[in-house]
Design a protein around this motif. Structure first.
Motif, short mmCIF file in Angstrom:
data_model
loop_
_atom_site.label_atom_id
_atom_site.label_comp_id
_atom_site.label_asym_id
_atom_site.label_seq_id
_atom_site.Cartn_x
_atom_site.Cartn_y
_atom_site.Cartn_z
N ALA A 126 40.02 36.72 42.81
CA ALA A 126 40.04 38.17 43.03
C ALA A 126 41.29 38.56 43.83
CB ALA A 126 38.78 38.62 43.76
N GLN A 127 41.59 37.78 44.84
CA GLN A 127 42.79 38.07 45.63
C GLN A 127 44.06 37.99 44.79
OE1 GLN A 127 42.75 35.53 49.10
NE2 GLN A 127 42.16 37.28 50.38
N ARG A 129 44.33 38.66 41.67
CA ARG A 129 44.39 39.87 40.85
C ARG A 129 44.80 41.08 41.68
NH1 ARG A 129 45.05 40.23 35.96
NH2 ARG A 129 43.26 41.37 35.13
N MET A 130 44.27 41.14 42.89
CA MET A 130 44.64 42.25 43.76
C MET A 130 46.12 42.18 44.11
SD MET A 130 41.41 42.62 46.36
CE MET A 130 39.79 42.13 45.79
N ILE B 5 35.24 41.65 47.34
CA ILE B 5 35.21 42.30 46.04
C ILE B 5 34.54 43.66 46.13
CG2 ILE B 5 34.24 42.08 43.72
CD1 ILE B 5 34.74 39.04 43.97
N PHE B 8 36.91 46.32 47.32
CA PHE B 8 37.83 46.69 46.25
C PHE B 8 37.16 47.59 45.22
CE2 PHE B 8 39.56 45.71 42.02
CZ PHE B 8 40.88 46.11 42.20
N VAL B 34 38.78 42.03 38.63
CA VAL B 34 38.90 40.90 39.58
C VAL B 34 38.05 39.69 39.22
CG1 VAL B 34 39.53 42.36 41.54
CG2 VAL B 34 37.12 41.83 41.13
#
Lengths: 182, 182
Positions: A126-127, A129-130, B5, B8, B34
């Motif tokens: 996820a990080q 992608r962020m 997550i 976000f 994500v």
DNA sequence: CACTTGTTTCAATAATTACTGAAATTTCAG
DNA sequence: CTGAAATTTCAGTAATTATTGAAACAAGTG
């Protein structure tokens, strides 16, 4: 209101609401945009057939967005409102305000999310992608901020150049040599 | 859902609604964006704590916008959804769809308004303003359409060049000579 | 300072938009 | 075919957002 103007104003109101802008606010703006002379609040009330208070709030909103200017007429205590002339200028203001209100907070949310230690594989991904999103937004808005400092006519010329600058780069990628800018 | 997550996804939902996109739709998209692997609808229901039908409608909407792709997993009848990898691609799709749904109709409204004969001075002025807006939108979107045909990496390089191309033009305006591109 | 004119605020209400649960539909395995 | 699993539809309801009217406020004017 003249049919020609009515159509424009109504369409604009509809579009505004699809982009998250209050319908009346959009209509007020559209009306000011096409008006030959500045209008006072009551003229807007009459043209749009909405309440005085609605117009007042709408104008306040537009002023907060720096999208309208006010002026006084001699011998008249009412405030007159008008939209700036230059469409580039209008676009620029809109972009700046949305940057400040929406993009900047998003960037800082992303940055703070990137600071935390990922606790598992999902979080790590996820990080990543962020980070991609952060980088993209920064590049896009950074470019825009730089470019919009150019004068309207330079901007127009740049646009009219179209994608030829990009095609030049693409040629270079395919093994050609980029002509030196000096 | 992991706090990282969650933050976000919630932020994204909030932003979406400010840009005229349904909150749940934005959240679904953020979640898919994500996620390490594609998700099926029930996983989304659980993560976002909304109804199954809401997720179904949201996914349908995202598919109409070409923002999600579906795939099947062997030995599983459920559909799995994922967001495209490349952020440029995502941006491009979004821009294309908004062009088609919102910008194109506006342009055609403006064009038809410009065809009518102005009946008075006010209408003449309004048409002039609409023409300015039409020209501006056409230039901006035309440029964008051309430029977005370039490859993602060329685009990135173009952005990274920042405003230097424009500064070159500005120099030329001030009396210098533009180096020939040949 | 009382009065007129113009503007803003805000609680109540209206309108719009989003969400849900139940029922209908689709799809496929046996 | 039949039934189970997955998905979609849609009418009803909930939540949100927009709009109004009444009252408060502000800024002159005579």
């Amino acid at each position: 209101m003249k049919p020609l103007i009515q159509t424009f104003v109504m369409h604009f109101g509809e579009m505004g609401s699809r982009w998250g802008i209050n319908r009346t606010v959009s209509q007020i703006y559209a009306l000011l945009f096409v008006s030959r002379e500045p209008l006072h609040a009551d003229a807007i009330v009459e043209a749009l057939n909405v309440s005085r208070s609605n117009v007042s709030m709408g104008l306040k909103e537009l002023q907060a967005w720096r999208l309208v200017e006010t002026q006084m007429e001699p011998g008249d205590r009412r405030l007159y409102y008008r939209a700036p002339e230059d469409v580039w200028d209008i676009f620029r203001t809109l972009a700046e305000e949305r940057q400040r209100r929406e993009v900047d907070p998003t960037l800082s949310m992303l940055r703070s999310a990137l600071l935390s230690e990922p606790a598992c594989e999902d979080e790590r991904h996820a990080q990543q992608r962020m980070e991609q999103m952060h980088e993209f937004i920064e590049m896009l808005t950074g470019w825009f901020a730089e470019v919009q400092r150019l004068s309207p006519q330079t901007l127009t010329r740049l646009m009219r150049l179209g994608s030829s600058v990009g095609r030049l780069l693409e040629l270079a990628d395919r093994g050609g040599r980029l002509p030196s800018p000096n």
